[in-house]
Design an enzyme around this catalytic site. Structure first.
Site, short mmCIF file in Angstrom:
data_model
loop_
_atom_site.label_atom_id
_atom_site.label_comp_id
_atom_site.label_asym_id
_atom_site.label_seq_id
_atom_site.Cartn_x
_atom_site.Cartn_y
_atom_site.Cartn_z
CB SER A 268 -3.61 1.95 7.34
OG SER A 268 -3.88 2.01 5.95
CG ASP A 269 -2.68 8.53 6.01
OD1 ASP A 269 -3.46 8.52 5.02
OD2 ASP A 269 -2.20 9.59 6.45
CD1 TRP A 270 -1.53 6.15 -0.51
CD2 TRP A 270 -3.67 6.67 -0.95
NE1 TRP A 270 -1.74 5.93 -1.84
CE2 TRP A 270 -3.05 6.24 -2.15
CE3 TRP A 270 -5.01 7.05 -1.00
CZ2 TRP A 270 -3.72 6.18 -3.36
CZ3 TRP A 270 -5.67 7.00 -2.21
CH2 TRP A 270 -5.03 6.57 -3.37
#
Ligand code: BGC
Length: 772
Positions: free
Chosen positions: A302-304
């Protein structure tokens, strides 16, 4: 993204960090043997580990924590350092990000390998976007080189240097196509074109991953951000994305597909929603397209914090539901949301998530760890002696200088002001960016120290036979905020103008280095004004009043709208943010020791109002004025439709002439090729390189097609006055698109082919495709 170091704020991190380093500072010899490193077959090896795992340990592999030293996003949890440390020891972490240095990586890897039940090694991810310590040009600049080999070489350098400091996974390349110069992250991509973007994605992935992932010099690559992130409404970072299926398929997805085809091992999803569904929870993107249709066998991170961000999107009611949506949609690893580690187990118990989804994700992650050779040698990236000998090597500097020169684009050169004479001249160098040794490093600079770039002033000083005088004129950026490496723009202080005007008056030639500071583009740095920030436009005009012999060197991370400069300034050089060797590269081009060959990978607008502006637009039903003075056509009443500088545009000190476009047949069918040739002449006494570009237009189709699409290009070098015939082949594949039948196909009918040195200046001809 921003490296906001919070060392001071987070005392607990410092305590834990010291503890980790202390506890692990003994030598490697008491290493526990990792499980199952015998069988040759990776799938068998994956299974052999997998079978030993408890559900908690499986979920742990899907959990990625930020390290204890630096952070690149908002901090989501109080007391996280202690909790992370505990989980690390329990084997409930699969990967860490933002940990660098052989010593620090070793410290954490040792906990994973020697203190946990199964000893599964960690992946260490970092944003090595354009170099680790030896910084290459920002990716948008490298894209301007159109030099695929040089781009691959630059990624190889980044990988070798990053691997030497313990990093085994880079969150790059960013392959998001963007048409909006307001978006700060255009600096991180390859610009607006899916074909060029795909070629560059392939090159970067090959450069990072090499041919042998177990080598000490390669790292995992990560194609990001899947998908649509570059189409944020109004160019505002993280904003809503609403695009048609045709745009998604024809424009946004091709570089991602190319990444899979070239063997990228990981993907990162994105913060944005796509047509109402956040990318992180998007089953269609991740499971249907990426994993099923494209058969991607790596894993998706996932992104942050993007799993939990689905709550703010209004797509999940809480973190637990966000975890459920994300895993069911195919997100394999959770970066900094703490959602998987907190909720997956209970979600399985409740029957909301099937255990087979977890199994699939874990196997994907383990597979990549095996491919990287981590089970055989988890400490291969942790050699401090090798690190010392490798970081900042001379060859790295030579490599980044090479790509920096190639990235420069000559936008205008009237009266042959460039190249500069090498002796006997008085040159005034003006602009705060001319002496700035930090700005050229850009906003992603990981291991590079402040002030470590060569400035233009330093680069030009090496040409000693001219007299060089320098004045700052005006500051661009003033200071940084306390915790973030962020700049404020100087809007008020013009006290340096007089000195600049005085030296300009006395000079034969003025070189002005103006533009954006390196921290004015990048993540979270969208702009609504695409002019020269602060007082620089006023400075430029004030200097112009006293000396018109100006060479404007632009430093910027995005296309700029600078119509006054284009109109008035005789020579303009686009020099982006070129990294560690910036000043040397610019000086070599200014003095003609390198003949510029770059071409714009993104359209420059005349004004912000034209944005998004791009070369592969659709014709509309009213493309031209059909009667004098009519207003009823697709246009503005206060601005032309044409760009300031077109996609593919870039001059050289040589003069290239195109003529004689010929096709060997005017009709083709499946499995046939058309041979297209043109004659290219170097009409000058200087050897030079030209990027010859081939575009195609499908005249009538089941969904409307762009007026022009790049389909091939060739970098050609010609000696002084040399003439060459350049050949391209057109085949059916180049004519295919995502059609009105919701599939990739080639439709019969008429096409146009265009060849030239810029998207807006081409020779053209026609042909037909006949389906068999
Ligand atoms: C960015 C990613 C980056 C991640 C980790 C996010 O804010 O969007 O591109 O890889 O942070 O630093």
């Amino acid at each position: 993204m921003i490296h906001f170091i919070m060392k001071f704020k987070q005392l607990q991190y410092i305590i834990i960090t010291s503890l980790i380093l202390l506890v692990t500072s003994c030598n490697f010899s008491n290493q526990k043997k990792t499980v199952s490193n015998k069988p040759d077959n990776i799938e068998a090896r994956v299974d052999s580990v997998f079978q030993l795992m408890t559900l908690d340990e499986k979920i742990g592999q899907m959990n990625q924590y930020n390290g204890f030293w630096e952070i690149t996003g908002p901090v989501p949890k109080e007391g996280q350092a202690a909790m992370k440390y505990e989980n690390l020891k329990k084997g409930l972490v699969g990967s860490m990000l933002n940990v660098k240095g052989a010593k620090e990586v070793y410290a954490l890897q040792k906990i994973a390998v020697e203190e946990t039940r199964l000893g599964i090694p960690l992946l260490f991810g970092f944003d090595v976007i354009h170099g680790y310590k030896t910084i290459s040009p920002i990716p948008l600049a490298e894209a301007a080189s159109w030099d695929i080999e040089a781009i691959q070489k630059s990624a190889e350098i980044a990988a070798e240097e990053a691997a030497a400091v313990g990093i085994n996974w880079t969150f790059a390349p960013m392959v998001d196509i963007s048409r909006d110069a307001r978006w700060g992250r255009v600096m991180e991509g390859a610009g607006e074109d899916p074909y060029l973007g795909s070629k560059i994605a392939e090159a970067r992935i090959k450069g990072f991953q090499g041919t042998d992932l177990t080598s000490k010099k390669t790292v995992l690559a990560c194609a990001k951000h899947f998908a649509g992130y570059g189409f944020a409404e109004s160019g505002r970072d993280y904003n809503t994305v609403d695009v048609s299926e045709a745009t998604l398929q024809n424009i946004i997805l091709p570089p991602f597909k190319a990444s899979v085809d070239v063997g990228v091992k990981t993907f990162m999803n994105s913060f944005n929603e796509l047509n109402g569904v956040p990318a992180t929870g998007n089953n269609y993107l991740q499971r249907e397209i990426l994993k099923k249709e494209w058969q991607f066998d790596g894993f998706i991170v996932s992104d942050w914090g993007s799993i939990n961000e689905m709550i703010a999107h209004g797509y999940a009611k809480d973190s637990k539901e966000a975890a459920e949506i994300a895993i069911n949609a195919g997100s394999d690893m959770d970066m900094e949301s703490y959602a998987y580690i907190d909720h997956l187990k209970i979600l399985i118990k409740e029957g909301k998530v099937e255990e087979k989804q977890i199994d699939d994700a874990v196997k994907r992650i383990l597979r990549v760890k095996f491919e990287l050779g981590l089970f055989d040698d988890p400490y291969k990236y942790c050699d401090e002696v090798y690190e010392e000998a490798t970081v900042g090597k001379k060859e790295f500097h030579e490599g980044v200088l090479d790509i920096a020169k190639k990235s420069i684009v000559l936008l205008k050169n009237e009266n042959k002001l460039l190249p500069l004479p090498k002796s006997g001249k008085k040159i005034a160098l003006i602009g705060a960016l001319a002496s700035d040794k930090t700005s050229p490093l850009g906003s992603w600079r990981i291991g590079a120290d402040d002030e470590s770039a060569i400035s233009v002033l330093e680069g030009m000083k090496q040409y000693k036979d001219n007299q060089l005088v320098y004045a700052k004129g005006t500051d661009v950026a003033i200071g940084r905020t306390q915790f973030m490496w962020e700049t404020k723009i100087n809007e008020t202080d013009s006290s340096g103008f007089n000195e600049a005007i005085t030296i300009a008056k006395q000079a034969d030639i003025v070189v002005m280095v103006l533009g954006e500071h390196g921290l004015q583009s990048g993540e979270g740095r969208s702009r609504t004004d695409l002019g020269l920030p602060g007082l620089q436009q006023q400075l430029l005009e004030a200097v112009y009043k006293v000396n018109k012999n100006i060479v404007l060197v632009l430093n910027n991370g995005r296309p700029l709208a600078i119509p006054w400069a284009k109109e008035n300034i005789p020579s303009i050089l686009e020099a982006w943010h070129l990294g560690t060797q910036s000043g040397n590269a610019i000086a070599e081009v200014l003095y003609g020791d390198y003949n510029p060959s770059g071409k714009l990978p993104m359209t420059f607008p005349k004004s912000v109002g034209q944005v998004p502006i791009y070369y592969n637009y659709k014709n509309t039903g009213r493309p031209t004025m059909n009667e004098p003075e009519s207003v009823f056509w697709s246009h503005y009443i206060d601005e032309e439709n044409t760009p300031l500088f077109a996609f593919g545009f870039g001059l050289s000190y040589s003069k290239f002439q195109y003529s004689n476009l010929k096709l060997d047949k005017t009709s083709v069918t499946n499995n046939e090729k058309i041979k297209v040739t043109i004659t290219l002449k170097n009409n000058s006494s200087l050897k030079g390189k030209e990027v010859v570009q081939l575009y195609i237009r499908d005249l009538v189709a089941s969904v409307t097609r762009p007026v022009k699409e790049l389909k091939d290009f060739k970098m050609v070098e010609l000696a002084a006055n040399e003439t060459k015939e350049i050949t391209f082949l057109i085949d059916e594949k180049m004519l295919a698109f995502y059609s009105g039948n919701s599939k990739w196909e080639t439709e019969p009918g008429g096409f146009k082919v265009f060849i030239g040195g810029s998207s807006d200046k081409t020779l053209e001809s026609n042909f037909k495709f006949v389906k068999k």
